[in-house]
Design an enzyme around this catalytic site. Sequence first.
Site, PDB file in Angstrom:
ATOM      1  CG  ASP A 109      -1.617   1.249   1.458  1.00 45.72           C
ATOM      2  OD1 ASP A 109      -2.150   1.788   0.480  1.00 45.72           O
ATOM      3  OD2 ASP A 109      -1.639   1.725   2.605  1.00 45.72           O
ATOM      4  CG  ASP A 131      -7.323  -0.261  -9.001  1.00 41.19           C
ATOM      5  OD1 ASP A 131      -6.924  -0.497 -10.165  1.00 41.19           O
ATOM      6  OD2 ASP A 131      -6.813  -0.775  -7.993  1.00 41.19           O
ATOM      7  CE  LYS A 135     -21.043  -2.851  -9.704  1.00 41.02           C
ATOM      8  NZ  LYS A 135     -20.811  -4.203  -9.262  1.00 41.02           N
ATOM      9  CG  ASP A 167      -8.556   4.572 -18.702  1.00 39.93           C
ATOM     10  OD1 ASP A 167      -7.633   4.423 -17.875  1.00 39.93           O
ATOM     11  OD2 ASP A 167      -9.467   3.736 -18.844  1.00 39.93           O
TER      12      ASP A 167
HETATM   13  C1  LIG Z   1      -5.448   0.500 -13.173  1.00 39.21           C
HETATM   14  S1  LIG Z   1      -3.893   0.168 -12.494  1.00 39.21           S
HETATM   15  C2  LIG Z   1      -2.841   1.439 -13.188  1.00 39.21           C
HETATM   16  C3  LIG Z   1      -1.378   1.092 -13.104  1.00 39.21           C
HETATM   17  C4  LIG Z   1      -0.424   2.145 -13.644  1.00 39.21           C
HETATM   18  N1  LIG Z   1      -0.469   3.362 -12.834  1.00 39.21           N
HETATM   19  C5  LIG Z   1      -0.663   2.464 -15.089  1.00 39.21           C
HETATM   20  O1  LIG Z   1      -1.122   3.583 -15.398  1.00 39.21           O
HETATM   21  O2  LIG Z   1      -0.413   1.587 -15.943  1.00 39.21           O
HETATM   22  C6  LIG Z   1      -4.075   0.712 -10.811  1.00 39.21           C
HETATM   23  C7  LIG Z   1      -2.931   0.219  -9.947  1.00 39.21           C
HETATM   24  O3  LIG Z   1      -3.043   0.783  -8.649  1.00 39.21           O
HETATM   25  C8  LIG Z   1      -2.595  -0.186  -7.738  1.00 39.21           C
HETATM   26  N2  LIG Z   1      -3.101   0.178  -6.404  1.00 39.21           N
HETATM   27  C9  LIG Z   1      -4.375   0.148  -5.972  1.00 39.21           C
HETATM   28  N3  LIG Z   1      -4.454   0.529  -4.695  1.00 39.21           N
HETATM   29  C10 LIG Z   1      -3.189   0.842  -4.308  1.00 39.21           C
HETATM   30  C11 LIG Z   1      -2.602   1.305  -3.083  1.00 39.21           C
HETATM   31  N4  LIG Z   1      -3.340   1.516  -1.988  1.00 39.21           N
HETATM   32  N5  LIG Z   1      -1.270   1.509  -3.042  1.00 39.21           N
HETATM   33  C12 LIG Z   1      -0.511   1.298  -4.138  1.00 39.21           C
HETATM   34  N6  LIG Z   1      -1.014   0.850  -5.315  1.00 39.21           N
HETATM   35  C13 LIG Z   1      -2.325   0.628  -5.404  1.00 39.21           C
HETATM   36  C14 LIG Z   1      -3.162  -1.493  -8.300  1.00 39.21           C
HETATM   37  O4  LIG Z   1      -2.485  -2.647  -7.820  1.00 39.21           O
HETATM   38  C15 LIG Z   1      -2.945  -1.297  -9.795  1.00 39.21           C
HETATM   39  O5  LIG Z   1      -1.705  -1.800 -10.245  1.00 39.21           O
END
Ligand SMILES: C[S@@+](CC[C@H](N)C(=O)[O-])C[C@H]1O[C@@H](n2cnc3c(N)ncnc32)[C@H](O)[C@@H]1O
Length: 226
Positions: A109, A131, A135, A167
């Site tokens: 995290d 992410d 919803k 996006d």
């Molecule tokens: C949709 S992906 C985008 C990845 C990258 N930033 C890109 O643009 O290709 C979102 C990423 O955020 C990470 N993520 C989600 N919550 C997180 C957190 N609390 N701390 C660090 N990373 C996190 C997920 O594991 C995922 O790899």
Amino acid sequence: MADPLTLRRLYGRAKGRRLREGQAGLVEQLLPALSVPAEGPLDSRRLFGDERPLHFEIGFGAGEHLAFRADLLPDHGFIGAEPFLNGVAAALGHLQDKHLANVRLHMGDALSVLERLPDASLRFVYLLHPDPWPKARHAKRRMVNPGPLDLIAAKLQPGAEFRLGTDDPVYCRWAMMVMGQRRDFDWLAESARDFLARPGGWPETRYEAKARREGREVWYFRYRRV
Ligand SMILES: C[S@@+](CC[C@H](N)C(=O)[O-])C[C@H]1O[C@@H](n2cnc3c(N)ncnc32)[C@H](O)[C@@H]1O
């Protein structure tokens, strides 16, 4: 308001497909050498052995952006957090290929590392394609929420930059609404169309490329910490 620390559940899977042999080797050997220390306060000296401008990427995915920026600014220190093992393994590959010595990683995290940094210590924070949690009932899990944003704001130096890319149209509207309510960030947009054009020094990430392939729009936001 949700406490940022309760938002640690906000990521889903931590592990996907099996790592290739070379990647498993990197995770075993290179990751421990580059990992953020597991405990205690963090600062530039502890992480990099000297005083340097610090950058922090939240959820670096496969690490293309992190490696690009670190290569561009070799005298700056980069900290990246990503809980997804396959992403960390891919990022290690980029760091090795580019011979980068100015990056530290945390597999987990981002907020738990951010909170260990001194206030007003960061020059840049990057949050690219977070992410979406599309919803409405999951909106509180989005990284763009008062709890995480308060933490990000506290760790940025005055005048420092927060870059956010998405996006997802729901996230785009949400981010504009949430960020628009904040007095501690100024949106660095000169015209209404600014957020449609990729700013300089902002390379395409894997998620961005996928979005474009699939015909989706991408929005780029740059905010200055007041
Ligand atoms: C949709 S992906 C985008 C990845 C990258 N930033 C890109 O643009 O290709 C979102 C990423 O955020 C990470 N993520 C989600 N919550 C997180 C957190 N609390 N701390 C660090 N990373 C996190 C997920 O594991 C995922 O790899």
